[in-house]
Enzyme design. Structure first.
Site, PDB file in Angstrom:
ATOM      1  N   LYS A  78       0.679  -1.264   0.036  1.00 30.75           N
ATOM      2  CA  LYS A  78      -0.009   0.083  -0.089  1.00 30.75           C
ATOM      3  C   LYS A  78       0.910   1.208  -0.049  1.00 30.75           C
ATOM      4  O   LYS A  78       2.005   1.471   0.554  1.00 30.75           O
ATOM      5  CB  LYS A  78      -0.917  -0.065   1.344  1.00 30.75           C
ATOM      6  CG  LYS A  78      -1.963   1.289   1.205  1.00 30.75           C
ATOM      7  CD  LYS A  78      -2.723   0.780   2.607  1.00 30.75           C
ATOM      8  CE  LYS A  78      -3.728   1.708   2.805  1.00 30.75           C
ATOM      9  NZ  LYS A  78      -4.536   1.497   4.169  1.00 30.75           N
TER      10      LYS A  78
ATOM     11  N   SER B  23      -9.398   1.127   3.516  1.00 29.90           N
ATOM     12  CA  SER B  23      -8.597   2.174   2.610  1.00 29.90           C
ATOM     13  C   SER B  23      -7.511   1.433   1.813  1.00 29.90           C
ATOM     14  O   SER B  23      -6.953   2.099   0.683  1.00 29.90           O
ATOM     15  CB  SER B  23      -7.833   3.252   3.467  1.00 29.90           C
ATOM     16  OG  SER B  23      -6.978   2.506   4.414  1.00 29.90           O
TER      17      SER B  23
ATOM     18  N   SER C  28      -9.459  -1.375   7.227  1.00 30.67           N
ATOM     19  CA  SER C  28      -9.149  -1.197   6.056  1.00 30.67           C
ATOM     20  C   SER C  28      -8.249  -2.411   5.517  1.00 30.67           C
ATOM     21  O   SER C  28      -8.153  -2.701   4.234  1.00 30.67           O
ATOM     22  CB  SER C  28      -8.040   0.096   6.091  1.00 30.67           C
ATOM     23  OG  SER C  28      -8.706   1.323   6.362  1.00 30.67           O
TER      24      SER C  28
END
Length: 592
Positions: free
Chosen positions: A69, A143, A167
């Protein structure tokens, strides 16, 4: 289609039927077919990945492609947190990336995310809104949106996300993959752009629990450079008849298909031997509300300093409102919220006394992108109903696939355990995942059944011992294990080829396990770890006709364990069909 699960790749490399170069070619072909955006923010070139491979150590993850990420630092690559104006290029990678690359894993690139890790939807990014791998109209979850999609689309074997409010779990549900959210501090967050630094966890997306565990074992570990890092604490195995909590009042926001799939998951866990226990979800729900309706939003303001205030035009409007809203909370509010959280954790203890784990929907429903854009705050809040409390209450969690709705969209459930119960929880989650008929990995079509079950690796310097009768927990000789500080690490069954007999004339009553290659096997055993001295003194207590030999478990692994001389079972009663000593003793009690 080539499966990128770690076990399949490693088998292919070992047998010569696959090469890492060919796997990387397949990875880049898949990315090209789907398109770089919106999943990827920074994608390394094919040549750069091959250069990594040439220099990679031949460690336990050699040749395994992965993604991170884009709030996790990689040396020489920009870290944007999905905000181009915020971007910087670190000279050093995050600890977790260093550990994975030292094990030979090959980084493919950095993935899209809700800006500053603020959201559960995947729509709050200037690089585009990610979508579920099963529908271009529906959100991917966030997210860690790009990481979940990259695994679900078969573009990498695993991906790193982060998890503050869910997330690392919601994108797993919406892309039919596993999302392992470890205990806070188990994986270092040095080199990670924080959301709420005191709560943040680096999470793992993978196709199987076994893969996620393999990554966690390498990525985790104490880090002196991270003030929030914690030393792992040993956790006992879950009991054979695990009690799993199910809230009395579950909200699905009108999604009846999701509710049906959740009830089917409850039934599958019961079929595996679990006992459903109704619990009061109120303390967990009230704790969840503190995350965004409390002063923890001020920690988001602290995380990115003055950037949102001085560069308002660079920050997504929803994210900006949340982050700058942190200025409305005082130090007094922060202390009051800490007191309230402590009260809720204490209230939750009464519920934990009833259960060993908690089973929840990962998300109560799924939304279309247009729905989220029209109502971004309320719908995002709905998605966090069963995730927001976990890090606040210092719990571990694993999200797994749990089937598909009639419209083809995936649904997932999450098992929640206490802090540091990550590995025992993972074994239960793996069993539940594998009980799902026709389970597949993401949208790849690869079958879960072709992959090996998850297993817990032995601790260094300790011996694993399988017990089958009078030494089981609650049985007369269990104290001999307790006296030697033995730690239960698994409750499982033997491989086929074993028979179990009720021996005559033993005190206390004992069974005899014989490997005869014809028995049905599947005999319940508990596996313990002992230090060598404890194991040696234990073996000295074993009377004939019993002995300690090597026992093969259902997952194919081998441990030391109780066996019986063949001569002793010639006049003994074969109780193999009952599946274990406890079941035999229960049948005797019922008939007396």
């Amino acid at each position: 289609m080539l499966s990128l699960d770690i076990a399949s790749l490693q088998h292919g490399y070992a047998t010569g039927t696959l090469s890492p170069e060919a796997v990387l070619d397949a990875v880049y072909d898949r990315i090209a077919a789907r398109g770089e955006r919106p999943v990827w923010i920074t994608l390394l070139s094919r040549d750069a990945a091959l250069a990594q491979l040439a220099a990679a150590p031949r460690g336990p993850l050699w040749g395994i492609p992965f993604a991170v990420k884009d709030n996790i630092d990689v040396a020489g690559l920009p870290t944007t947190a999905a905000c181009p104006a915020f971007a910087y290029t670190p000279e050093r990678s995050a600890t977790v990336v260093e550990r994975l690359q030292a094990a030979g894993a090959i980084l493919i690139g950095k993935t899209n995310m809700d800006q500053f890790a603020t959201g559960l939807v995947g729509t709050r990014s200037p690089y585009g809104a990610c979508t579920s791998v099963f529908s271009a109209d529906h959100i991917s979850g966030g997210s860690s949106s790009g990481s979940g999609v990259a695994v679900g689309a078969g573009q990498v074997a695993f991906a790193l996300g982060t998890d503050t409010a869910g997330s690392g779990r919601v994108p797993a549900a919406f892309n039919n993959v596993v999302g392992l959210k470890p205990t806070r501090g188990l994986v270092s967050t040095r080199g990670v752009v924080p959301a709420c630094r005191s709560l943040d966890c680096v999470s793992v997306f993978a196709g199987t629990i076994g893969d996620a565990l393999a990554v966690l074992r390498i990525a985790g570990g104490f880090d002196t450079e991270d003030g929030f890092s914690r030393r792992p604490q040993p956790a006992p195995a879950l009991p054979a008849r695990v009690r799993f909590g199910v809230p009395a009042d579950l909200a699905f926001f009108g999604d009846t298909a999701a509710e049906v799939l959740f009830r089917e998951s409850v039934a599958r866990l019961e079929a595996l031997g679990g006992e459903a226990v109704t619990i009061d979800f109120a303390p967990f729900r009230d704790a969840a509300s503190l995350l965004y309706a409390g002063p923890w939003v001020a920690e988001r303001r602290a995380a990115i300093g003055d950037f949102a205030a001085t560069h308002p035009e660079a920050v997504h409007e929803v994210v900006r409102a949340i982050v700058l809203g942190g200025e409305n909370w005082s130090a007094v509010d922060a202390f009051k919220a800490q007191y309230r959280l402590a009260e809720l954790v204490r209230a939750a203890e009464a519920e934990w006394a009833k259960m060993d784990v908690l089973l929840l929907p990962t998300a109560p429903t799924i939304y279309r992108i247009d729905e989220v854009l029209a109502d971004p705050v309320r719908l995002n809040s709905n998605l966090g109903t069963y995730t927001n409390f976990v890090n606040l209450m210092d719990l571990s969690a694993i999200a797994i696939p749990a089937g598909f709705r009639p419209d083809g969209l995936p649904f997932g459930v999450t098992l929640v355990g206490r802090a540091f119960e990550d590995e025992p929880l993972a074994l239960l989650a793996d069993a539940l995942h594998r009980a799902l008929p026709g389970a597949r990995i993401g949208a790849t079509g690869a079958g879960l059944a072709t992959t090996p079950p998850a297993r817990i690796e032995p601790s260094a310097g300790r011996v694993r011992l399988a017990v089958v009768g009078a030494h089981l927990e609650g049985q007369p000789l269990h104290g001999q294990l307790v006296e030697r500080d033995a730690r239960r690490v698994a409750t499982t069954r033997t491989a086929p080829g074993y028979s179990l007999y009720a021996l005559k004339g033993t005190t206390p009553a004992k069974p005899g396990l014989v490997r005869d290659e014809t028995g049905a096997g599947g005999i319940e055993v508990e596996v313990y770890e002992l230090d060598p001295a404890g194991f040696g003194s234990f073996v000295a207590l074993v009377p004939p006709p019993l002995c300690i030999g090597t026992v093969t478990l259902a997952d194919g692994s081998e441990v030391k364990g109780f066996l019986c001389e063949g001569r002793a079972v010639t006049d003994a009663l074969d109780i193999t069909a009952l599946g274990g000593w406890r079941a035999w003793r229960a049948s005797c009690a019922a008939s007396s």
